[in-house]
Design a protein around this motif. Structure first.
Motif, PDB file in Angstrom:
ATOM      1  N   LEU A 176       0.814  -1.214   0.000  1.00 37.70           N
ATOM      2  CA  LEU A 176       0.000   0.000   0.000  1.00 37.70           C
ATOM      3  C   LEU A 176       0.845   1.260   0.000  1.00 37.70           C
ATOM      4  O   LEU A 176       0.458   2.278  -0.571  1.00 37.70           O
ATOM      5  CB  LEU A 176      -0.931  -0.006   1.215  1.00 37.70           C
ATOM      6  N   VAL A 177       1.995   1.229   0.657  1.00 39.43           N
ATOM      7  CA  VAL A 177       2.871   2.404   0.684  1.00 39.43           C
ATOM      8  C   VAL A 177       3.386   2.703  -0.715  1.00 39.43           C
ATOM      9  O   VAL A 177       3.389   3.844  -1.180  1.00 39.43           O
ATOM     10  CB  VAL A 177       4.039   2.192   1.663  1.00 39.43           C
ATOM     11  N   ILE A 179       0.879   4.401  -3.073  1.00 42.91           N
ATOM     12  CA  ILE A 179       0.649   5.835  -2.903  1.00 42.91           C
ATOM     13  C   ILE A 179       1.489   6.631  -3.885  1.00 42.91           C
ATOM     14  O   ILE A 179       1.060   7.648  -4.430  1.00 42.91           O
ATOM     15  CB  ILE A 179       0.979   6.264  -1.455  1.00 42.91           C
ATOM     16  N   TYR A 181      -6.693  -6.863   4.170  1.00 44.66           N
ATOM     17  CA  TYR A 181      -5.897  -5.721   4.618  1.00 44.66           C
ATOM     18  C   TYR A 181      -5.489  -5.881   6.076  1.00 44.66           C
ATOM     19  O   TYR A 181      -4.355  -5.598   6.463  1.00 44.66           O
ATOM     20  CB  TYR A 181      -6.703  -4.427   4.473  1.00 44.66           C
ATOM     21  N   GLU A 208      -1.722  -5.614   7.014  1.00 43.86           N
ATOM     22  CA  GLU A 208      -1.362  -4.290   7.506  1.00 43.86           C
ATOM     23  C   GLU A 208      -1.754  -4.060   8.969  1.00 43.86           C
ATOM     24  O   GLU A 208      -1.674  -2.945   9.456  1.00 43.86           O
ATOM     25  CB  GLU A 208      -2.048  -3.218   6.638  1.00 43.86           C
ATOM     26  N   TRP A 233      -1.277   3.322  10.582  1.00 44.29           N
ATOM     27  CA  TRP A 233      -1.525   4.305   9.548  1.00 44.29           C
ATOM     28  C   TRP A 233      -2.052   5.587  10.177  1.00 44.29           C
ATOM     29  O   TRP A 233      -2.933   5.561  11.026  1.00 44.29           O
ATOM     30  CB  TRP A 233      -2.572   3.772   8.555  1.00 44.29           C
ATOM     31  N   ILE A 260      -6.179   3.070   8.411  1.00 42.17           N
ATOM     32  CA  ILE A 260      -5.939   2.499   7.081  1.00 42.17           C
ATOM     33  C   ILE A 260      -7.030   2.896   6.086  1.00 42.17           C
ATOM     34  O   ILE A 260      -6.822   2.944   4.879  1.00 42.17           O
ATOM     35  CB  ILE A 260      -5.824   0.967   7.191  1.00 42.17           C
ATOM     36  N   ASN A 288      -8.040   5.695   5.402  1.00 43.65           N
ATOM     37  CA  ASN A 288      -7.719   6.960   4.737  1.00 43.65           C
ATOM     38  C   ASN A 288      -6.729   6.796   3.588  1.00 43.65           C
ATOM     39  O   ASN A 288      -6.399   7.775   2.923  1.00 43.65           O
ATOM     40  CB  ASN A 288      -7.170   7.963   5.751  1.00 43.65           C
ATOM     41  N   HIS A 289      -6.225   5.579   3.388  1.00 42.94           N
ATOM     42  CA  HIS A 289      -5.427   5.314   2.193  1.00 42.94           C
ATOM     43  C   HIS A 289      -6.347   5.438   0.984  1.00 42.94           C
ATOM     44  O   HIS A 289      -7.436   4.851   0.942  1.00 42.94           O
ATOM     45  CB  HIS A 289      -4.830   3.906   2.283  1.00 42.94           C
ATOM     46  N   LYS A 290      -5.935   6.210  -0.021  1.00 40.80           N
ATOM     47  CA  LYS A 290      -6.848   6.569  -1.113  1.00 40.80           C
ATOM     48  C   LYS A 290      -7.391   5.349  -1.853  1.00 40.80           C
ATOM     49  O   LYS A 290      -8.584   5.298  -2.192  1.00 40.80           O
ATOM     50  CB  LYS A 290      -6.142   7.508  -2.095  1.00 40.80           C
TER      51      LYS A 290
END
Length: 686
Positions: free
Chosen positions: A514-515, A518, A579, A583, A588, A592, A594-596
């Protein structure tokens, strides 16, 4: 300038008695150099001369000098191809300048250039050489360009791309050349000689010029000799060449001309449909064998063109003929009609499959543009307006195997075929909606204009008109509203909407990094458009489930809802659980949710589940209610880490409220709870 040519003429004299040529002084190398200088002066200096009378005077002096040494442009008298090429080039530039300034010498220059270029083509195009001579190829190219320039088509600038070409079509050829030298037969003979010649360079030259011609022609253009030639001979000539041409670039221009021409002047109804069928077969073959990218793109566009022509020749589309047949044969396809229909469906199926593949985000931007152009050219989007009234929930396209259309055509109900045909049309509509959120601005804007015109025409301007282009996001919304107005009575259409929402939730791999995602610039970042489409789809789903036709479906709709609720719940559980497993140990910022990319996936699936639970009268079937509600209760253990995002949290509260109604269906709605009731899940479209 005239003085320089005079020196050349005095230095090189020719005695053409008895057909012999005697060069007295200068070498061909010197003559070539002088002609190159003269061409450069003509193109860069003389063209910009503002004094019209002086320009016309200089043209007259040049013409007088060059006419006396016209043997330099004659293949029978001059043995140096480079010199002949340069001489023709100078005359070509003179003709262009004379036309621009409307010189009184235009007709004489044109007559001389036409005579010499025709001789060059007659003497060289059909000749086979044992060795490769690039100077002869250049001569053929120049002679071809000069001849086409004389008969009505001249290129102002060198080609940069297909969109930036400039044309000059002569308005009154009869005032510039005697009719007997300007015959249609002669033009056709020379063009066909170039098109069928062994030299690729000559073929590509004439094909490019014909392409520019087709882009310039408008309905009613008959005054120019090339317009007359194109109207009679262009289509047959190119169709003939299409089956023998092997060079990929020549094939590309050949197909591009066919596409451009037929978009303006389609096949006549009187024309034998076998011609169109043979064209389709050739396109299918080229698509499977051609590796040249641009050629494959124009092949798809031409296949779209064929789709439109098939519809026109069949008298209004597959569906209309099906219905007429059904009235005669008690809803079953007769043998001949069944074969015809199955062949048509196989062609539509192949076209839709190719378009889907070529419109994928992983394809090049040119491939995606070609896919969009092919869809619009096919006319299948407009077919939605005609087939909408023919589909019903009585038969589903899933009732027979698409891969066995030919085998099943004799036994399948005609309405099943109509359903399948309608599904293919909807496939194309949703591919267009996908392309409307493409990263390429030109593709989005052009496609939005085309779709706006289709909606305006199909809805008789009820939804919009095409006088003012709309924003792309507005066109997306109108597209779905338009389709809902046509197919809202059809349960299969609701499935299409649900799959769009589900596919949006499936776009992100929960096992990915996920990082990294972004900062990954290769990932499509049109998050707002994706969420907008999801909200429009779910809003329409919610309205349709409350509609009269779905309410009347009773148990069938209840089973439909049960299956789709379970699908969305399982997807949401898998998504959040995946997830959480990967994760869960990471902290986060803001959670988590808020990850787009995570937000889009979770919100989309949750919104779909919300839309499926808003019809209080369509309850879960009794025998599965308890199991489903228990599975929903288990979801809370997975989704809790995502609830720090207020949008997800508020939407989840609304979904919980809906499920409480399932548990307490005997209680009044105001006693169930009101948590999150002020939140609007469709905030992008209100």
């Amino acid at each position: 300038m005239a003085h320089s040519v005079q020196r050349t003429d005095s230095a090189v004299s020719a005695n053409i008695g008895n057909g012999n040529v005697l060069l007295l002084s200068k070498s061909f190398n010197s003559i070539h150099g002088l002609l190159l200088q003269l061409a450069s002066l003509m193109d860069n200096n003389f063209r910009g001369l503002t004094d019209g009378s002086m320009k016309d005077q200089i043209l007259g002096l040049l013409l007088e000098v060059l006419s006396r040494c016209s043997w330099l442009g004659c293949t029978k008298l001059c043995s140096c191809p480079v010199v002949i090429t340069s001489y023709l080039r100078v005359l070509d530039l003179m003709l262009d300048v004379a036309r621009t300034g409307k010189s009184r010498h235009t007709e004489v220059i044109q007559a001389l250039l036409l005579e010499l270029s025709s001789q060059c083509l007659s003497n060289t195009v059909s000749t086979q050489y044992a060795f490769h001579d690039p100077t002869l190829i250049e001569l053929k190219q120049q002679a071809t360009e000069s001849f086409l320039s004389c008969v009505g088509l001249s290129k102002k600038n060198d080609e940069t791309n297909d969109e930036d070409v400039q044309l000059q079509i002569l308005g009154e050829p009869t005032s510039e050349m005697p009719r007997e030298d300007y015959s249609l037969h002669k033009v056709h003979k020379e063009i066909m000689s170039c098109l069928t010649g062994p030299s690729y360079d000559v073929r590509i030259t004439v094909l490019k010029r014909i392409l520019w011609l087709t882009k310039s022609i408008r309905h009613g253009d008959v005054e120019n000799i090339l317009h007359q030639w194109a109207g009679v001979n262009l289509q047959p000539a190119l169709m003939e060449r299409l089956f023998v041409e092997e060079h990929p670039k020549c094939l590309y221009y050949n197909l591009k001309i066919i596409f451009s021409w037929n978009m303006k002047f389609p096949f006549n109804n009187e024309e034998d449909s076998s011609t169109l069928l043979s064209l389709w077969d050739r396109l299918v073959h080229l698509n499977s064998t051609m590796s040249h990218a641009k050629t494959r793109e124009i092949v798809l566009c031409c296949m779209g063109m064929c789709m439109k022509l098939f519809t026109k020749l069949s008298g209004g589309g597959v569906s209309m003929n099906c219905l007429k047949t059904s009235e005669i044969s008690a809803s079953y396809v007769q043998i001949n009609e069944g074969n015809r229909l199955s062949d048509a469906m196989l062609r539509v199926n192949l076209f839709v499959t190719l378009v889907k593949n070529q419109s994928e985000p992983s394809e090049s931007v040119n491939a995606r543009r070609a896919a969009a152009e092919a869809i619009v050219a096919s006319g299948l989007l407009e077919e939605a307006n005609y087939v909408a009234s023919s589909v019903s929930n009585m038969s589903s396209p899933s009732e027979f195997d698409e891969g066995r259309i030919k085998e099943k055509c004799m036994e399948a109900n005609v309405f099943a075929f109509i359903s399948l045909y309608t599904c293919k049309i909807l496939d194309l509509w949703f591919v267009c909606i996908q392309l409307l959120e493409d990263e390429d601005a030109y593709l989005r804007q052009k496609l939005a204009k085309d779709i706006q015109k289709i909606i305006a025409k199909g809805s008789a301007n009820t939804f919009c008109d095409d006088s003012t282009p709309l924003q792309v996001d507005r066109v997306i919304e109108l597209s779905l509203d338009y389709l809902t107005s046509l197919f809202g009575h059809w349960q299969k259409y609701i499935e299409f909407l649900l799959r769009i929402v589900l596919d949006t939730g499936n776009t992100l791999n929960s096992c990915g990094d996920l990082v990294r995602q972004i900062f990954d610039k290769e990932i499509d970042n049109h998050h707002e458009e994706k969420l907008l489409i999801c909200q429009i789809c779910c809003s329409n789903i919610q309205k349709l489930l409350h509609s009269k036709c779905q309410m009347e479906a009773g148990a069938k709709t209840k089973l439909f809802l049960q299956n789709w609720r379970e699908t969305f719940l399982n997807q949401l559980t898998s998504l959040t659980g995946g997830y959480l497993e990967k994760e869960g140990k990471n902290n986060w910022i803001g959670g988590i949710g808020n990850h787009k990319d995570v937000f889009i996936s979770v919100y989309a699936v949750l919104l779909g589940l919300y839309a499926l639970t808003q019809s209080g009268s369509l309850e879960q079937l009794e025998d599965n209610r308890a199991i489903y509600l228990q599975e929903f209760s288990n979801l809370e253990g997975f989704i809790t880490p995502f609830l720090k995002n207020p949008l997800i949290s508020n939407l989840y509260a609304l979904v919980k409220l809906s499920h409480e109604r399932f548990r307490s269906s005997d209680k009044p709605e105001d006693q169930v709870g009101s948590s999150g009731s002020s939140f609007d899940p469709y905030f992008l479209i209100r």
